[in-house]
Scaffold this motif. Structure first.
Motif, mmCIF file in Angstrom:
data_model
loop_
_atom_site.group_PDB
_atom_site.id
_atom_site.type_symbol
_atom_site.label_atom_id
_atom_site.label_comp_id
_atom_site.label_asym_id
_atom_site.label_seq_id
_atom_site.Cartn_x
_atom_site.Cartn_y
_atom_site.Cartn_z
ATOM 1 N N LEU A 63 0.810 -1.240 -0.066
ATOM 2 C CA LEU A 63 -0.167 -0.158 0.024
ATOM 3 C C LEU A 63 0.692 1.103 -0.138
ATOM 4 O O LEU A 63 0.509 2.319 -0.679
ATOM 5 N N CYS A 64 1.992 1.142 0.853
ATOM 6 C CA CYS A 64 2.890 2.204 0.738
ATOM 7 C C CYS A 64 3.662 2.542 -0.448
ATOM 8 O O CYS A 64 3.668 3.782 -0.894
ATOM 9 N N SER A 65 4.050 1.489 -1.202
ATOM 10 C CA SER A 65 4.561 1.707 -2.520
ATOM 11 C C SER A 65 3.592 2.439 -3.521
ATOM 12 O O SER A 65 3.856 3.301 -4.359
ATOM 13 N N ARG A 66 2.200 1.722 -3.450
ATOM 14 C CA ARG A 66 1.346 2.566 -4.198
ATOM 15 C C ARG A 66 1.305 3.913 -3.998
ATOM 16 O O ARG A 66 1.118 5.133 -5.067
ATOM 17 N N ASN A 67 1.166 4.383 -2.669
ATOM 18 C CA ASN A 67 1.285 5.948 -2.463
ATOM 19 C C ASN A 67 2.306 6.393 -2.823
ATOM 20 O O ASN A 67 2.253 7.465 -3.433
ATOM 21 N N PHE A 68 3.558 6.112 -2.734
ATOM 22 C CA PHE A 68 4.653 6.699 -2.903
ATOM 23 C C PHE A 68 4.837 6.954 -4.358
ATOM 24 O O PHE A 68 5.163 8.010 -4.811
ATOM 25 N N ASP A 69 4.496 5.839 -5.441
ATOM 26 C CA ASP A 69 4.555 6.016 -6.579
ATOM 27 C C ASP A 69 3.498 7.164 -7.276
ATOM 28 O O ASP A 69 3.874 7.816 -8.009
ATOM 29 N N ALA A 70 2.346 7.318 -6.557
ATOM 30 C CA ALA A 70 1.550 8.330 -6.842
ATOM 31 C C ALA A 70 2.014 9.608 -6.439
ATOM 32 O O ALA A 70 2.125 10.921 -7.024
ATOM 33 N N VAL A 71 2.658 9.791 -5.304
ATOM 34 C CA VAL A 71 3.325 11.098 -4.665
ATOM 35 C C VAL A 71 4.344 11.591 -5.774
ATOM 36 O O VAL A 71 4.358 12.671 -6.098
ATOM 37 N N TYR A 72 5.099 10.364 -6.123
ATOM 38 C CA TYR A 72 6.202 10.986 -7.027
ATOM 39 C C TYR A 72 5.703 11.599 -8.351
ATOM 40 O O TYR A 72 6.250 12.445 -8.812
ATOM 41 N N GLN A 73 4.626 10.700 -8.952
ATOM 42 C CA GLN A 73 4.243 11.364 -10.118
ATOM 43 C C GLN A 73 3.452 12.746 -9.877
ATOM 44 O O GLN A 73 3.719 13.465 -11.027
ATOM 45 N N LYS A 74 2.806 12.740 -9.157
ATOM 46 C CA LYS A 74 2.062 14.021 -8.790
ATOM 47 C C LYS A 74 3.163 15.082 -8.767
ATOM 48 O O LYS A 74 3.003 16.511 -9.231
ATOM 49 N N VAL A 75 4.241 14.929 -7.872
ATOM 50 C CA VAL A 75 5.166 16.042 -7.759
ATOM 51 C C VAL A 75 5.994 16.188 -8.890
ATOM 52 O O VAL A 75 6.114 17.479 -9.352
ATOM 53 N N GLU A 76 6.312 15.261 -9.717
ATOM 54 C CA GLU A 76 7.033 15.605 -10.908
ATOM 55 C C GLU A 76 6.338 16.162 -12.016
ATOM 56 O O GLU A 76 6.698 16.899 -12.722
ATOM 57 N N ASP A 80 18.260 10.951 -6.644
ATOM 58 C CA ASP A 80 18.135 9.559 -6.999
ATOM 59 C C ASP A 80 18.307 8.625 -5.822
ATOM 60 O O ASP A 80 17.608 7.511 -5.719
ATOM 61 N N LYS A 81 19.476 8.858 -5.337
ATOM 62 C CA LYS A 81 19.706 7.872 -3.992
ATOM 63 C C LYS A 81 18.790 7.821 -2.933
ATOM 64 O O LYS A 81 18.038 6.833 -2.516
ATOM 65 N N ILE A 82 18.005 9.082 -2.716
ATOM 66 C CA ILE A 82 17.081 9.385 -1.820
ATOM 67 C C ILE A 82 15.874 8.419 -2.129
ATOM 68 O O ILE A 82 15.161 7.750 -1.443
ATOM 69 N N THR A 83 15.416 8.589 -3.391
ATOM 70 C CA THR A 83 14.264 8.263 -4.134
ATOM 71 C C THR A 83 14.474 6.421 -3.895
ATOM 72 O O THR A 83 13.471 5.707 -3.618
ATOM 73 N N GLU A 84 15.543 6.137 -4.328
ATOM 74 C CA GLU A 84 15.839 4.576 -4.548
ATOM 75 C C GLU A 84 15.691 3.967 -3.021
ATOM 76 O O GLU A 84 15.201 2.962 -2.790
ATOM 77 N N GLU A 85 16.398 4.537 -1.997
ATOM 78 C CA GLU A 85 16.200 4.019 -0.743
ATOM 79 C C GLU A 85 14.834 4.333 -0.212
ATOM 80 O O GLU A 85 14.506 3.345 0.740
ATOM 81 N N THR A 86 14.024 5.051 -0.554
ATOM 82 C CA THR A 86 12.647 5.383 -0.109
ATOM 83 C C THR A 86 11.984 4.076 -0.688
ATOM 84 O O THR A 86 11.145 3.244 -0.078
ATOM 85 N N LYS A 87 12.193 3.845 -2.092
ATOM 86 C CA LYS A 87 11.562 2.787 -2.740
ATOM 87 C C LYS A 87 11.629 1.355 -1.927
ATOM 88 O O LYS A 87 10.799 0.401 -1.814
ATOM 89 N N GLU A 88 12.955 1.291 -1.575
ATOM 90 C CA GLU A 88 13.521 -0.061 -0.911
ATOM 91 C C GLU A 88 12.674 -0.174 0.293
ATOM 92 O O GLU A 88 12.182 -1.393 0.878
ATOM 93 N N LYS A 89 12.814 0.938 1.202
ATOM 94 C CA LYS A 89 12.351 0.702 2.239
ATOM 95 C C LYS A 89 10.812 0.616 2.635
ATOM 96 O O LYS A 89 10.280 -0.045 3.357
ATOM 97 N N ILE A 90 10.063 0.883 1.350
ATOM 98 C CA ILE A 90 8.606 0.862 1.545
ATOM 99 C C ILE A 90 8.021 -0.190 0.971
ATOM 100 O O ILE A 90 6.903 -0.614 0.956
ATOM 101 N N THR A 91 8.909 -1.280 0.365
ATOM 102 C CA THR A 91 8.481 -2.429 -0.286
ATOM 103 C C THR A 91 7.376 -3.294 0.377
ATOM 104 O O THR A 91 6.412 -3.721 -0.304
#
Length: 489
Positions: A30-43, A62-73
């Motif tokens: 669920l968190c990955s789905r939210n983060f993907d949406a947040v990233y898209q909305k912001v970009e 890019d480093k912070i983004t990848e770390e966040t994606k891994e953390k919320i898997t």
């Protein structure tokens, strides 16, 4: 300006379906789905994207983004997700880019509260009858000494002189809980001048903050906290209707002295802020228009409706004051947000009259320039002539003056009448026109600025430096400002 639009349920459901189909073979958390949406909305939609993500910090981002994606898997719980996404949003350093939900606050260790409580003093009086006997034996007591009751009559405090000159302690007259017991000091007072006190107030968790306390006959008012009424001994004088209207309220117009008037404004976030302040000004026009100096208190004002300040411009302006229109980021989703907003205000004549022309112009520009930027319309406050009074206007600001409260401060500074007094402001007015969009999980919404300010003065994370800085040791900013303006005569 924090102005959040409400999307239809259909729009939110559509976004849910869209993100569910992005990876049909992979079940996202669920968190990955939210983060993907947040990233898209912001970009795609955030007005600060190109200024916040640049070639200089791309690798870090890019480093912070990848770390966040891994953390919320594998995160499916809202609290852990909230903190993870907030850490990513913190990269942008923009208070107008946020998850528009009640925050998850980590509870404090109770032992820390106990430690703070142990450092707060107590007095010997443990109940009201004992303190009354003490008061009955005293002569010529200062008016501040006695028994005081708060607004809703839920508790009383005693105020007694301490061992130091011009200092007093306010203490509880009954137990509140195991830490807030009878005799515990609730606030400490230091009389700076007649009827005005530096007040060190202890909150429920025993953190403290210095405030200004004002004695107004039989009322003691602690700004931003509460007011107390004297119960015993009988006060020497009770407030009248004029006091109740002009001296006791936190949001008020008050004649400080023969040469100076004060208007303390409410947050621009309150319901119908513009109408409320217009009424304040109209009801006190005789005071404002016939007093040499005017102090406008914007301390701790978080911003909100940019039109809330407009009622004051006839008294401030000595030339046209220009409110620059924002530079809107033109995207398909921002167009949807503004179109929906335009449709939703049609049933509200007041908002339609104020907002519709601006929205229509921006929407038309977006349709003709998707993927680019669209300049919103300027607004000019123009009057035939400057009013004779006030001659001098002081805007009071501090570190909690933010967003549109900062914007109108800079607008007011276009007048030669105006001086800014206080401390540096928050620095939260460069990315504006805040709206929000629904996210796929937890019923969350993401808020972001659709536009960036077209002002020449940029204050993002810098704030506005005052023309006159109030010293740190100064508690009574109104008196400080009054004295400063008196020297300009």
């Amino acid at each position: 300006m924090k102005k959040i639009s409400i999307l239809s349920a259909a729009t939110v459901l559509l976004s849910l379906g869209t993100f569910a189909q992005d990876n049909p073979e992979k079940k996202q958390s669920l968190c990955s789905r939210n983060f993907d949406a947040v990233y898209q909305k912001v970009e795609d939609n955030y007005a600060g994207w190109s200024e916040k993500v640049t070639s200089r910090n791309q690798r870090k981002f890019d480093k912070i983004t990848e770390e966040t994606k891994e953390k919320i898997t594998d995160i499916n719980e809202p609290e852990a997700c909230y903190h993870a996404i907030n850490e990513w949003l913190a990269f942008f350093e923009d208070g107008h880019l946020f998850l528009n939900i009640p925050p998850f606050v980590k509870p404090e260790d109770p032992s820390d509260i106990v430690k703070r409580a142990s450092k707060v003093g107590s007095v010997s009086f443990k109940n009201e009858p004992t303190f009354k006997k003490y008061l009955d034996k005293q002569k010529n007591l200062p008016e501040i000494v006695g028994i005081w009751e708060n607004d809703d009559k839920t508790y009383r405090v005693g105020i007694v002189a301490s061992s130091k000159k011009n200092r007093y302690e306010a203490f509880l007259l009954s137990d509140r809980d195991e830490l807030w017991t009878a005799g515990k000091v609730k606030f400490e007072l230091k009389e700076e001048e007649k009827d005005r006190f530096e007040t060190n107030y202890y909150y429920a968790d025993f953190t403290d903050e210095k405030k200004l306390g004002r004695l107004v006959k039989n009322y003691f008012v602690i700004d931003d906290v509460y007011k107390l009424q004297k119960i015993y001994p009988a006060p020497l004088e009770e407030v009248n209707n004029q006091d109740i209207l002009t001296r006791i309220p936190q949001w008020r117009v008050e004649k400080v002295n023969s040469n100076t008037a004060l208007i303390t404004l409410p947050p621009f976030t309150i319901v119908d802020a513009a109408d409320y302040i217009l009424d304040m000004v109209n009801n006190n026009k005789a005071v404002i228009a016939n007093t040499e100096n005017l102090i406008v208190d914007l301390r701790n004002n978080p911003g909100g409706d940019e039109n809330a300040f407009s009622a004051l411009y006839p008294f401030i302006a000595d030339k046209p004051i220009i409110r620059k229109g924002g530079m809107f980021r033109s995207s398909e989703e921002n167009l949807i947000l503004l179109t929906h907003e335009l449709e939703s205000i049609q049933a509200f004549p007041k908002y339609k009259r104020i907002l519709a022309p601006k929205l229509q112009e921006v929407i038309a520009g977006m349709k003709n320039n998707l993927g680019g930027d669209v300049q919103g319309p300027d607004k000019v406050f123009q009057y035939l002539r400057a009013t004779p009074y006030p001659k001098n206007v002081a805007i009071l600001v501090n570190e909690n003056t933010a967003s549109t409260a900062e914007s109108v401060t800079l607008e007011a500074k276009q007048s030669d009448k105006t001086v800014i007094i206080g401390t540096k402001t928050k620095g939260l007015a460069d990315y504006i026109e805040v709206r929000d969009w629904g996210l796929p999980a937890f019923g969350w919404r993401l808020a972001f600025g659709l536009a960036k300010s077209a002002r020449e003065t940029r204050i993002d994370n810098k704030g506005i430096n005052p023309d006159v800085k109030v010293p740190k040791k100064e508690t009574d900013w109104i008196q400080f400002t009054t004295e400063y303006l008196s020297k300009k005569r």
